[in-house]
Motif scaffolding. Structure first.
Motif, mmCIF file in Angstrom:
data_model
loop_
_atom_site.group_PDB
_atom_site.id
_atom_site.type_symbol
_atom_site.label_atom_id
_atom_site.label_comp_id
_atom_site.label_asym_id
_atom_site.label_seq_id
_atom_site.Cartn_x
_atom_site.Cartn_y
_atom_site.Cartn_z
ATOM 1 N N ARG A 277 0.958 -1.141 0.032
ATOM 2 C CA ARG A 277 0.047 0.075 -0.075
ATOM 3 C C ARG A 277 0.777 1.233 0.089
ATOM 4 O O ARG A 277 0.684 2.283 -0.733
ATOM 5 C CB ARG A 277 -0.948 -0.102 1.195
ATOM 6 C CG ARG A 277 -1.853 1.030 1.454
ATOM 7 C CD ARG A 277 -2.919 0.877 2.588
ATOM 8 N NE ARG A 277 -2.256 1.281 3.745
ATOM 9 C CZ ARG A 277 -2.261 2.475 4.436
ATOM 10 N NH1 ARG A 277 -2.748 3.591 3.482
ATOM 11 N NH2 ARG A 277 -1.784 2.881 5.368
ATOM 12 N N TRP A 281 1.706 4.276 -2.880
ATOM 13 C CA TRP A 281 1.326 5.650 -2.611
ATOM 14 C C TRP A 281 2.798 6.472 -2.821
ATOM 15 O O TRP A 281 2.626 7.383 -3.513
ATOM 16 C CB TRP A 281 0.974 5.579 -1.333
ATOM 17 C CG TRP A 281 0.718 7.041 -0.703
ATOM 18 C CD1 TRP A 281 -0.551 7.757 -0.720
ATOM 19 C CD2 TRP A 281 1.525 8.007 -0.207
ATOM 20 N NE1 TRP A 281 -0.293 9.116 -0.348
ATOM 21 C CE2 TRP A 281 0.786 9.523 -0.210
ATOM 22 C CE3 TRP A 281 2.946 7.973 0.212
ATOM 23 C CZ2 TRP A 281 1.435 10.560 0.289
ATOM 24 C CZ3 TRP A 281 3.498 9.304 0.558
ATOM 25 C CH2 TRP A 281 2.806 10.506 0.513
ATOM 26 N N GLU A 284 3.522 6.798 -6.585
ATOM 27 C CA GLU A 284 2.911 7.770 -7.365
ATOM 28 C C GLU A 284 3.062 8.976 -6.673
ATOM 29 O O GLU A 284 2.950 10.026 -7.658
ATOM 30 C CB GLU A 284 1.273 7.394 -6.901
ATOM 31 C CG GLU A 284 0.788 6.066 -7.842
ATOM 32 C CD GLU A 284 -0.476 5.772 -7.333
ATOM 33 O OE1 GLU A 284 -0.814 4.487 -7.912
ATOM 34 O OE2 GLU A 284 -1.173 6.385 -6.432
ATOM 35 N N GLU A 344 3.453 4.851 7.347
ATOM 36 C CA GLU A 344 2.830 5.971 6.592
ATOM 37 C C GLU A 344 3.289 7.107 7.013
ATOM 38 O O GLU A 344 3.478 8.096 6.019
ATOM 39 C CB GLU A 344 1.195 5.841 7.009
ATOM 40 C CG GLU A 344 0.424 6.856 6.047
ATOM 41 C CD GLU A 344 -1.061 6.375 6.015
ATOM 42 O OE1 GLU A 344 -1.360 5.593 6.262
ATOM 43 O OE2 GLU A 344 -1.777 7.558 5.537
ATOM 44 N N ARG A 348 4.864 9.764 4.140
ATOM 45 C CA ARG A 348 4.489 10.916 4.016
ATOM 46 C C ARG A 348 5.379 12.135 4.011
ATOM 47 O O ARG A 348 5.647 13.305 3.361
ATOM 48 C CB ARG A 348 3.202 11.483 5.069
ATOM 49 C CG ARG A 348 2.197 10.349 4.419
ATOM 50 C CD ARG A 348 0.789 11.026 5.331
ATOM 51 N NE ARG A 348 -0.353 10.084 4.705
ATOM 52 C CZ ARG A 348 -1.000 10.209 3.772
ATOM 53 N NH1 ARG A 348 -0.813 11.318 2.880
ATOM 54 N NH2 ARG A 348 -2.114 9.475 3.390
#
Ligand code: PLP
Length: 361
Positions: A277, A281, A284, A344, A348
């Motif tokens: 996942r 992310w 992209e 995550e 980020r």
């Protein structure tokens, strides 16, 4: 200096392996995305086994490593007698070179292949042979062309590090079938668990006598700090490797933690899906910033910049923000940065910082 004391030929040609940077002077709250570590760490069951092992510190470990080999065999449907365990998969690579290559022999690997193949070849006095890749992907025809009667070992990582690319089972089979009779194909599966439903090449091993696979507990199992890996292959080859394996190469702590880890496949499955996942992310997010990457099958992305200057400048910018990624000039990819897929918030944070570097935010 005593000139009469000299190391074996090849050893002084070894460039020291540099691990992923872990610290930035004067900085705390660092995010380390430079060593393809699992951001979630090992399973709780593995940590409990590690803690329990403290009561066995005065005991020598079992020389046959039966518990761990049985667990690996149960989980992967293997013949326990053909599993060998080592101090990281690095040690299995070392055993293979020690046992099968020496002066006048050649050890083949690919242009952007794992650095330890070259280091281990040189350490035993063999000649490293580096073969060009095609678009950062293993080129089977080029490898076959590079092989000759001196070739003893051919290493490919599938998926490869640091490119993240993979070749199909049919291509691997074509490689195994096309090798000269005296050569062993080593399938390095350090990242195999990140590929849903992939057996790392096990079916090829069963059907042939010239294929060996190496695997590790350092990546998806989150045990890089403990140093455990394993290999699987034909009985004859594993029997040879066992002759040079130190009888107590793995401690009770390593054996127990790894056994509990491999039996906890729920943890592995959770880590695999979360990695997939966040990997998508991150890829992209970087693509939107004009930074392409090949589809990665591992727990990292190889971000391609316009040139080595931009990659270097981005690396410096990230470090100034406490973010450590991996420069891969030593892998002949000076225009790239390898970024481990973190949790995550780390993904980020790194994407946000790269956007700032690109002047987008
Ligand atoms: C392709 C590949 N093979 C092998 C290894 C060695 O792993 P270990 O010795 O930790 O099992 C690594 C580690 O980064 C790797 O990337």
């Amino acid at each position: 200096m005593n000139d009469a004391i000299r190391p074996q030929p090849g050893i002084m040609d070894i460039a020291l392996y540099e691990g992923g940077k872990a610290q930035i002077a004067g900085m705390t709250n660092i995010v380390k995305l430079s060593s393809n570590e699992n951001p979630f760490g090992p399973s709780d069951r593995s940590k409990e086994a590690f803690q329990r092992s403290v009561h066995q510190l005065h005991r020598y470990p079992a020389t046959d490593q039966a518990g761990l080999r049985q667990a690996i065999a149960d989980v992967h449907g293997l013949d326990r007698d053909r599993v060998i365990c080592g101090v990281g998969s690095d040690e299995i690579i070392t055993f293979l070179c020690q046992a099968y290559a020496g002066p006048k022999d050649e050890v083949v690997f690919t242009e952007h292949g794992f650095l330890m193949y070259r280091i281990n070849a040189l350490a035993v006095g063999a000649t490293p042979v580096e073969v060009a890749e095609r678009d950062r992907t293993t080129d089977v025809d080029a490898i076959l062309k590079a092989c000759n009667r001196r070739t003893r070992l051919v290493f490919i990582a599938n998926p490869n590090n640091p490119t993240g690319t993979m070749i199909s089972a049919a291509e691997v089979a074509r490689l195994a079938d096309g090798l000269p009779a005296q050569a062993i194909l080593v399938l390095d599966g350090a990242y195999a668990e990140y590929v849903q439903g992939f057996d790392g090449g096990l079916s090829l091993i069963e059907a042939r006598g010239n294929v060996v696979m190496t695997r590790t507990f350092s990546k998806i199992y989150g045990l890089g700090g403990l140093r455990i890996g394993w290999g699987y292959g034909p009985a004859q080859i594993i029997g040879v490797l066992n002759r040079i394996r130190g009888p107590f190469n793995l401690s009770n702590t390593q054996l127990d933690a790894a056994e509990a880890a491999v039996r906890d496949q729920d943890h592995v499955n959770r880590c695999r899906s979360e990695n997939a996942r966040m990997r998508q992310w991150l890829a992209e997010a970087l693509a939107e910033l004009g930074i392409p990457s090949d589809v990665s099958m591992g727990n990292f992305i190889l971000a391609r910049f316009s040139g080595s200057d931009e990659a270097e400048a981005c690396d410096a910018f990230l470090q100034a923000q406490g973010l450590i990624v991996r420069r891969v000039g030593s892998y002949k990819l000076p225009h790239c940065l390898r970024i481990t897929v973190g949790d995550e918030s780390s993904c980020r944070r790194v994407a946000h910082a790269i956007a700032q570097f690109k002047g987008v935010r």
